[in-house]
Each structure stands twice: as structure tokens, then as C-alpha cells.
Write a protein that holds these residues in place. Structure first.
Motif, short mmCIF file in Angstrom:
data_model
loop_
_atom_site.label_atom_id
_atom_site.label_comp_id
_atom_site.label_asym_id
_atom_site.label_seq_id
_atom_site.Cartn_x
_atom_site.Cartn_y
_atom_site.Cartn_z
N LYS A 296 0.83 -1.21 0.00
CA LYS A 296 0.00 0.00 0.00
C LYS A 296 0.86 1.26 0.00
O LYS A 296 0.42 2.30 -0.45
CB LYS A 296 -0.86 0.04 1.27
N ASN A 297 2.04 1.17 0.60
CA ASN A 297 2.85 2.37 0.78
C ASN A 297 4.32 1.99 0.90
O ASN A 297 4.68 0.81 0.85
CB ASN A 297 2.38 3.14 2.03
N VAL A 298 5.16 3.01 1.06
CA VAL A 298 6.60 2.79 1.10
C VAL A 298 6.99 1.93 2.31
O VAL A 298 7.87 1.06 2.20
CB VAL A 298 7.35 4.14 1.10
N ALA A 299 6.33 2.13 3.44
CA ALA A 299 6.66 1.33 4.63
C ALA A 299 6.45 -0.16 4.35
O ALA A 299 7.30 -0.99 4.68
CB ALA A 299 5.81 1.78 5.81
N GLU A 300 5.34 -0.50 3.70
CA GLU A 300 5.09 -1.90 3.36
C GLU A 300 6.08 -2.41 2.32
O GLU A 300 6.52 -3.56 2.38
CB GLU A 300 3.65 -2.08 2.83
N ALA A 301 6.45 -1.54 1.38
CA ALA A 301 7.42 -1.95 0.36
C ALA A 301 8.77 -2.26 1.02
O ALA A 301 9.40 -3.28 0.70
CB ALA A 301 7.57 -0.85 -0.69
N LYS A 302 9.18 -1.42 1.95
CA LYS A 302 10.45 -1.67 2.65
C LYS A 302 10.43 -3.04 3.32
O LYS A 302 11.42 -3.78 3.30
CB LYS A 302 10.66 -0.61 3.74
N GLN A 303 9.31 -3.37 3.92
CA GLN A 303 9.14 -4.67 4.58
C GLN A 303 9.29 -5.80 3.57
O GLN A 303 9.99 -6.78 3.81
CB GLN A 303 7.73 -4.68 5.22
N LEU A 304 8.64 -5.65 2.41
CA LEU A 304 8.68 -6.68 1.37
C LEU A 304 10.09 -6.87 0.82
O LEU A 304 10.45 -7.95 0.36
CB LEU A 304 7.72 -6.30 0.24
N SER B 28 17.49 -5.61 -18.16
CA SER B 28 17.82 -4.20 -18.26
C SER B 28 18.54 -3.78 -16.99
O SER B 28 18.14 -4.18 -15.90
CB SER B 28 16.55 -3.36 -18.39
N PRO B 29 19.58 -2.97 -17.10
CA PRO B 29 20.27 -2.49 -15.89
C PRO B 29 19.47 -1.35 -15.26
O PRO B 29 19.64 -0.19 -15.64
CB PRO B 29 21.61 -2.00 -16.43
N LEU B 30 18.61 -1.66 -14.32
CA LEU B 30 17.72 -0.63 -13.77
C LEU B 30 17.96 -0.39 -12.29
O LEU B 30 18.49 -1.24 -11.58
CB LEU B 30 16.26 -1.07 -13.95
N HIS B 31 17.57 0.81 -11.84
CA HIS B 31 17.32 1.06 -10.42
C HIS B 31 15.95 1.71 -10.33
O HIS B 31 15.38 2.09 -11.36
CB HIS B 31 18.45 1.86 -9.75
N TRP B 32 15.39 1.84 -9.13
CA TRP B 32 13.98 2.19 -9.02
C TRP B 32 13.73 3.29 -7.99
O TRP B 32 14.37 3.30 -6.92
CB TRP B 32 13.15 0.96 -8.61
N LEU B 33 12.78 4.15 -8.31
CA LEU B 33 12.23 5.09 -7.33
C LEU B 33 10.85 4.57 -6.95
O LEU B 33 10.04 4.23 -7.82
CB LEU B 33 12.12 6.50 -7.94
N ILE B 34 10.60 4.46 -5.64
CA ILE B 34 9.29 4.03 -5.14
C ILE B 34 8.77 5.16 -4.25
O ILE B 34 9.50 5.65 -3.38
CB ILE B 34 9.41 2.72 -4.33
N ALA B 35 7.53 5.59 -4.46
CA ALA B 35 7.01 6.73 -3.69
C ALA B 35 5.53 6.51 -3.40
O ALA B 35 4.84 5.81 -4.15
CB ALA B 35 7.20 8.02 -4.48
N ASP B 36 5.03 7.13 -2.33
CA ASP B 36 3.63 6.91 -1.99
C ASP B 36 2.83 8.20 -1.81
O ASP B 36 3.38 9.30 -1.87
CB ASP B 36 3.51 5.97 -0.78
N ARG B 37 1.55 8.05 -1.59
CA ARG B 37 0.64 9.20 -1.53
C ARG B 37 0.76 9.99 -0.24
O ARG B 37 0.13 11.02 -0.07
CB ARG B 37 -0.81 8.75 -1.76
N GLN B 38 1.60 9.48 0.70
CA GLN B 38 1.91 10.28 1.89
C GLN B 38 3.19 11.08 1.70
O GLN B 38 3.59 11.84 2.59
CB GLN B 38 2.08 9.36 3.12
N GLY B 39 3.87 10.89 0.58
CA GLY B 39 5.07 11.68 0.29
C GLY B 39 6.38 11.00 0.63
O GLY B 39 7.44 11.61 0.51
N ALA B 40 6.34 9.73 1.06
CA ALA B 40 7.59 9.01 1.33
C ALA B 40 8.17 8.49 0.02
O ALA B 40 7.43 8.18 -0.91
CB ALA B 40 7.33 7.85 2.29
#
Ligand SMILES: C[C@H](CCC(=O)NCCS(=O)(=O)O)[C@H]1CC[C@H]2[C@@H]3CC[C@@H]4C[C@H](O)CC[C@]4(C)[C@H]3C[C@H](O)[C@]12C
Length: 325
Positions: A110-118, A136-148
Motif C-alpha cells: 500500500k505504501n513505502v513502509a510496506e514496500a520496505k518490509q517486502l 535491463s540495468p535498472l534502479h527504481w524510485l518508489i514513492a507513496d501518496r503520503q510523500g515518502a
């Protein structure tokens, strides 16, 4: 090169510029909740959060470049050439290939906190989608609706998850190096400068905007990182969706690569193929393309999200000019 941002203005808007010399045939794709997401090493997700984003559909599988889910978690993959490293499968780890990574996270968190856990037990593995579509040589930005926001980088030294306090990601070097470099530009300002160079001597303020004279403007990823941080963090917050979406696209287009400026091979130029942004609170996905400055929108909740079938929206191309006489 690419640039991804999280813009805060009442709601949070997340998306990216995709810069490349060839187009992949991407379109706006909504993956509804009951589309079965198969993974090479992990159990199938039969039910998951619905996702909207830019993807190439191959064999009925949405290869997402970027997107967000119905809970307002967004994620974008950007080139990380020469630095990204993906590992062999390890027993007991959550083995996920880079091409599966966006569905894996957006389908379940649902959010960045849950993603960190996963991500705690994650191993990003070196499994190709196909012989034609290699890693593909990728890195990722993950962001949520609370601004994290966080950045995920898998390098030879392992998986790294960094908090991202600025809401910007471009390409190389590693995120901590981008932040160190950013510190060199603290004195860049929208305001005209005070002369601290030689305070007892008078210097001309010969132009407006002198506070940003030292702002980098190159096409390279380090320059774009600094320029975008300045642009984004000094952007006004509007009072309406229209104003905010307008500001958002101005922020992204500030680091747009125009054709002719970034030569990647003789007479071949990388350019900003598309720019997109989703309002993480409402699920409206907006985009522009290089050929079309018009902002187009796809609202995810106008699609039947309780379905098993992908919904695909080919990109609107071709400039529309309002003739006034
Ligand atoms: C090229 C793009 C990054 C843009 C960028 O940064 N360009 C600068 C190049 S440079 O840094 O200046 O040299 C990236 C971003 C997302 C990627 C897709 C992700 C899904 C899928 C993963 C599969 O494994 C391979 C095929 C696949 C369709 C990928 C193709 C391609 O890799 C995409 C479009």
C-alpha cells in the motif's frame, strides 16, 4: 537517461521522463485486480492491487516501465548502466527478476513502509524475460501518496534501499553519490544573490535569475538530478488539479531531452519519448509525448478493476494545435 519525480502539491504526483533513442511500443496499461501475475520463482498473485502505468505488453504480460497502484504507491525503473547487478537464484530468498519487480511491489504494497518490509528478503535475480528482451540495468524510485520515497539499487555489493528525501531519481552514479554532489549546489537560489564574493566591492546584478547562474543544465544524469531538485523544490503548489498537473509537467519538461542534444551514436539522438505523472490520491494517469504537448489522461477507476483482462490505451500521438483564425 531518465528522470523520475514525486511532486507534492496538496496531493502527490509521481512519474517520469523516459529518454531513449528508440520507442518500445509502450502504452498505458491497467492491470485489474484479478489478472493472474505469474512470477518465475515466486507464487502467482491471483488477486492483487490494480495497477496503472506505462508498459509494453508482451505475451499478455505487462512489462511496466513505471506505474502506480490503486492505493497510491508508485514505482519507476530507470537506467543504471554499468552499476546494476542482478544475482543468481538463492534458496530461501524472495527471488524476483527486474522485469517482475514493479508488479511484485505494486501488487502487494500500500505504501513505502510496506514496500520496505517486502524488500527485506528480496534477491533481484538475473532472469531474462526472453531472448529478445534481456535484463535491463535498472534502479527504481518508489514513492507513496503520503510523500515518502525510497530508491532501490542492486549492485555487486548487494541490495541497497535508500530513503530519498528529495523525491528525484535520474541515472548514474549511485544515489548516495548524487546526494553528495547535490550538496555542492546549496547556494543556488531563485532569488538574486547577495555579493559574498567580495562584499566591499560592488558587482552588477545585470540579470534576473542570477541566483541560478551556477545551476547545471547538461543532459547528463548528474546535471539533471541537480536541476530537477532545484525546479521541483521551488515549484509552487496550485489550488486545483489543473494547476498542479500543469506545474508537474513543467517540472519534468525542465529536464526534457530535446532531439539533437544527446548523441548516443553517430547521428542517433536520445530524446524524451514520453513524460507521465499520476495523481497518487485519485488514480488519474497523465502523459505527454515528444510529438504531442497536449496532456492526455486515463483514469484507472473508469476501468473495470474487478477483471482478469488487461486494459490497454495506445498513446495519443500527433500535435494538436488550436488554430485561432
Ligand atoms: C530504456 C529504459 C530506461 C530509459 C533510460 O534510462 N535510457 C537511457 C539509456 S542511457 O542510460 O543513457 O544509456 C528502460 C526503463 C524500463 C525498461 C523496461 C522495463 C520492462 C522490461 C524489462 C526487460 O528486462 C527488458 C525489456 C523491458 C521492456 C525494459 C526495456 C528498457 O530497458 C526500459 C524501457
Amino acid at each position: 537517461m531518465c528522470t523520475s519525480i514525486l511532486y507534492t502539491a496538496g496531493d502527490h504526483y509521481f512519474g517520469r521522463n523516459l529518454d531513449l533513442e528508440v520507442s518500445f511500443g509502450q502504452e498505458v496499461v491497467v492491470t485489474p485486480r484479478d489478472y493472474p501475475f505469474d512470477f518465475r520463482q515466486m507464487p502467482t498473485l491471483d488477486h492483487h492491487y490494480a495497477i496503472i502505468g506505462m508498459a509494453l505488453v508482451k505475451d499478455n504480460y505487462p512489462l511496466y516501465f513505471d506505474g502506480a497502484n490503486e492505493e497510491g504507491l508508485g514505482m519507476a525503473g530507470l537506467n543504471f548502466a554499468g552499476l546494476a547487478h542482478f544475482f543468481p537464484v538463492v534458496d530461501g530468498k524472495d527471488n524476483v527478476s527486474p522485469f517482475e519487480f514493479i508488479p511484485y511491489v505494486l501488487g502487494q504494497c500500500k505504501n513505502v513502509a510496506e514496500a520496505k518490509q517486502l524488500l527485506v528478503n528480496l534477491n533481484l535475480v538475473n532472469i531474462n524475460f526472453s531472448d529478445q528482451l534481456q535484463l535491463s540495468p535498472l534502479h527504481w524510485l518508489i514513492a507513496d501518496r503520503q510523500g515518502a520515497a525510497i530508491v532501490v539499487e542492486s549492485t555487486p555489493s548487494g541490495l541497497h534501499v535508500y530513503d530519498n528525501p528529495v523525491g528525484v531519481l535520474t541515472n548514474n552514479p549511485e544515489f548516495p553519490s548524487q546526494m553528495t554532489n547535490l550538496a555542492n549546489y546549496q547556494s543556488v537560489s531563485p532569488a538574486n544573490p547577495v555579493n559574498t564574493l567580495m562584499p566591499k566591492k560592488e558587482l552588477m546584478t545585470y540579470s534576473r535569475g542570477l541566483g541560478s547562474h551556477m545551476l547545471p543544465g547538461g543532459m547528463d544524469s548528474e546535471s539533471r538530478f541537480v536541476k530537477e531538485c532545484f525546479t521541483l523544490h521551488n515549484a509552487p503548489e496550485g489550488d486545483s488539479e489543473l494547476e498542479n498537473v500543469t506545474n508537474y509537467f513543467h517540472c519534468l519538461h525542465a529536464v526534457e531531452q530535446q532531439k539533437g542534444l544527446d548523441e548516443v551514436a553517430p547521428a542517433t539522438f536520445e530524446y524524451t519519448i514520453y513524460s507521465d505523472g499520476i495523481n497518487l490520491a485519485t488514480g488519474t494517469f497523465y502523459y505527454t509525448t515528444y510529438e504531442d504537448n497536449q496532456i492526455n489522461a486515463v483514469q484507472m477507476h473508469n476501468v473495470n478493476l474487478n477483471s482478469r483482462e488487461l486494459a490497454q490505451f495506445p498513446l495519443v500521438k500527433g500535435q494538436s494545435i488550436h488554430a485561432q483564425n
